[in-house]
Write an enzyme that holds these catalytic residues in place. Structure first.
Site, PDB file in Angstrom:
ATOM      1  N   ARG A  58      48.997  42.956  50.895  1.00 45.56           N
ATOM      2  CA  ARG A  58      48.155  41.758  51.050  1.00 45.56           C
ATOM      3  C   ARG A  58      47.213  41.908  52.241  1.00 45.56           C
ATOM      4  O   ARG A  58      46.129  41.338  52.279  1.00 45.56           O
ATOM      5  CB  ARG A  58      49.018  40.490  51.188  1.00 45.56           C
ATOM      6  CG  ARG A  58      48.193  39.233  51.495  1.00 45.56           C
ATOM      7  CD  ARG A  58      48.866  37.923  51.150  1.00 45.56           C
ATOM      8  NE  ARG A  58      50.214  37.804  51.675  1.00 45.56           N
ATOM      9  CZ  ARG A  58      50.521  37.640  52.966  1.00 45.56           C
ATOM     10  NH1 ARG A  58      49.579  37.583  53.889  1.00 45.56           N
ATOM     11  NH2 ARG A  58      51.783  37.548  53.341  1.00 45.56           N
ATOM     12  N   TYR A 111      26.825  29.152  39.359  1.00 43.70           N
ATOM     13  CA  TYR A 111      28.022  29.337  38.541  1.00 43.70           C
ATOM     14  C   TYR A 111      28.884  28.066  38.637  1.00 43.70           C
ATOM     15  O   TYR A 111      29.187  27.594  39.738  1.00 43.70           O
ATOM     16  CB  TYR A 111      28.770  30.567  39.049  1.00 43.70           C
ATOM     17  CG  TYR A 111      29.925  30.981  38.183  1.00 43.70           C
ATOM     18  CD1 TYR A 111      29.698  31.540  36.926  1.00 43.70           C
ATOM     19  CD2 TYR A 111      31.231  30.810  38.604  1.00 43.70           C
ATOM     20  CE1 TYR A 111      30.753  31.912  36.121  1.00 43.70           C
ATOM     21  CE2 TYR A 111      32.296  31.188  37.806  1.00 43.70           C
ATOM     22  CZ  TYR A 111      32.054  31.735  36.568  1.00 43.70           C
ATOM     23  OH  TYR A 111      33.103  32.102  35.773  1.00 43.70           O
ATOM     24  N   ASP A 183      25.199  35.058  46.077  1.00 45.22           N
ATOM     25  CA  ASP A 183      25.996  35.573  44.968  1.00 45.22           C
ATOM     26  C   ASP A 183      25.104  36.553  44.214  1.00 45.22           C
ATOM     27  O   ASP A 183      24.138  36.160  43.561  1.00 45.22           O
ATOM     28  CB  ASP A 183      26.433  34.396  44.075  1.00 45.22           C
ATOM     29  CG  ASP A 183      27.338  34.840  42.928  1.00 45.22           C
ATOM     30  OD1 ASP A 183      27.252  36.011  42.508  1.00 45.22           O
ATOM     31  OD2 ASP A 183      28.122  33.997  42.440  1.00 45.22           O
ATOM     32  N   LYS A 208      32.084  41.529  36.588  1.00 44.99           N
ATOM     33  CA  LYS A 208      30.862  41.691  35.796  1.00 44.99           C
ATOM     34  C   LYS A 208      30.315  43.125  35.911  1.00 44.99           C
ATOM     35  O   LYS A 208      31.014  44.045  35.588  1.00 44.99           O
ATOM     36  CB  LYS A 208      29.846  40.627  36.227  1.00 44.99           C
ATOM     37  CG  LYS A 208      30.452  39.216  36.394  1.00 44.99           C
ATOM     38  CD  LYS A 208      30.966  38.617  35.099  1.00 44.99           C
ATOM     39  CE  LYS A 208      31.808  37.360  35.283  1.00 44.99           C
ATOM     40  NZ  LYS A 208      31.215  36.286  36.039  1.00 44.99           N
TER      41      LYS A 208
END
Ligand SMILES: *Cc1c(COP(=O)(O)O)cnc(C)c1O
Length: 393
Positions: A58, A111, A183, A208
């Site tokens: 993590r 988005y 973004d 993407k």
């Protein structure tokens, strides 16, 4: 930072290769939760940050780090942080940098979950947001207040493919002390590098174009300076929205072919956009590679290619949208974008169906709007599929 003389195609192949001790050409998948300490003193030094090394996945993992280094190099950034999804990346930036009573200026066409995060979740914590038309820099500048801590841009924006003038908006935002987050999912660093245009932070949905094969959910934050990296790294480690080693490996593998994929996406999309623009059943096509895009000239100054995503409006409205989608055979009816296969989406009956008609309109989603993510197939086959389907609409 990557050597700016190295060409982007070369960077895609070589960026982020690890100094792997075993000599492995490809960074291996370190599928482990923990890393052994040599002694208590070693463990203490790692925790204190006095020595480089890994503790717990993590908090960092070599496979993840190799992918992070690759994306940071492609964006010409300082460092990056791999996240569990694009939304985890965006949420990490918001939770790391925003406090109660801060104000955010955000693209109106953004988005969906990004808008919801600000208007529902962060609103609960006292953050206010102005959603404005970022295609018009004056509207952004007008919305800035002394409390504005962040300007969040998506360019091209989803789903209307509007552009924002990143340089102009950044200058105004910086003058007022706000950070600019972009973004960059739609164009990928291969076609657009917002940090070089002045932005402070770039976020991506790795899901993407960067991964490109529609088989991973992932996200990333790229920053310009060590201070902000340390702030966001701590927030990510503590909130836990990290990417795992296997998905990092797949994304890193996808990045090696980013340049050839992006070139083919853009070539195909340009041909498809021209075909659609000349079809009598189509009112308009919005694609940054068409001269008819109202911000074509701006695009030429801030990106090096138009990407693979477009929107178009059908003359027959809602019914025509449904009919077209039910008649295509090669194009896949699916959300997401940026994979090797062509995807087609009708927001009014799919992603935005739960919104009312007025709410949809405010988000730029008209009834006949179709979004296409053009894949890397032979474009004659994509055009033939759209042609036969449009003839039946
Ligand atoms: C998909 C997408 C996101 C969210 O990414 P996930 O990986 O699905 O969480 C954010 N921004 C844009 C522009 C996207 O297309």
């Amino acid at each position: 930072m990557a050597d700016p003389r190295i060409h982007p195609q070369t960077l895609c192949v070589h960026a982020g290769t690890s100094g792997e001790e075993s000599g492995a050409l490809v960074p291996p998948i370190y599928q482990t939760s923990s890393f052994r300490f040599e002694s208590t003193a070693h463990g203490a030094a790692l925790f204190a940050g006095e020595q480089d090394g890994y503790i717990y996945t993590r908090m960092g993992n070599p496979t993840v780090a190799a992918m992070e280094n690759a994306v940071a190099a492609l964006e010409q950034g300082h460092k990056s942080l791999g996240c569990a999804s694009g939304m985890a990346a965006i949420n990490t930036v918001f939770s790391g940098l925003l406090s109660a009573s801060d104000h955010v200026v955000c693209s109106r066409v953004v988005y969906g979950p990004t808008a919801t995060l600000l208007s529902r979740i962060y609103k609960k914590y006292g953050v206010t947001t102005s959603f404005v038309n970022t295609a018009d820099s004056k509207e952004v500048i007008h919305a800035l207040t002394p409390k504005t801590r962040m300007v969040f841009l998506e360019s091209p924006g989803n789903p209307t493919i509007d552009l924002a003038d990143i340089k102009e908006i950044t200058q105004a935002a910086h003058a007022g002390g706000a950070v600019v987050v972009v973004d960059n999912t739609f164009l990928s660093p291969y076609f657009q590098k917002p940090l070089l245009l002045g932005a402070d932070i770039v976020v991506h949905s790795l899901t993407k174009f960067l991964n490109g094969h529609a088989d991973v959910i992932g996200g990333i934050i790229v920053v310009k300076d060590e201070d902000r990296y340390q702030v966001l790294r701590k927030v990510l480690n503590q909130t836990g929205g990290v990417i795992d080693p296997f998905n990092s490996f797949l994304v890193h593998r996808g990045i090696k072919t980013l340049s050839v994929r992006m070139e083919q996406h853009a070539r195909n999309a340009t041909a498809v956009a021209r075909f659609l623009e000349n079809h009598p059943g189509v009112t308009w096509v919005r694609y940054p590679g068409l001269k008819s895009h109202p911000q074509y000239d701006l695009g030429q100054t801030q990106h090096s290619g138009p990407g693979g995503v477009m929107a178009f409006e059908l003359k027959g409205g809602y019914r025509a949208g449904e009919a077209l989608l039910n008649r295509v055979t090669l194009c896949n009816l699916a959300v997401s974008l940026g994979g090797v296969e062509t995807l087609i989406q009708h927001p009014a009956s799919m992603t935005h169906a739960s919104l009312g008609r007025e709410e949809r309109k405010a988000a730029g989603v008209t009834d006949g709007l179709v979004r296409l993510s053009v894949g890397i197939e032979n474009c004659d086959d994509i055009i033939a599929d759209l042609l036969q389907a449009l003839e039946q609409v």
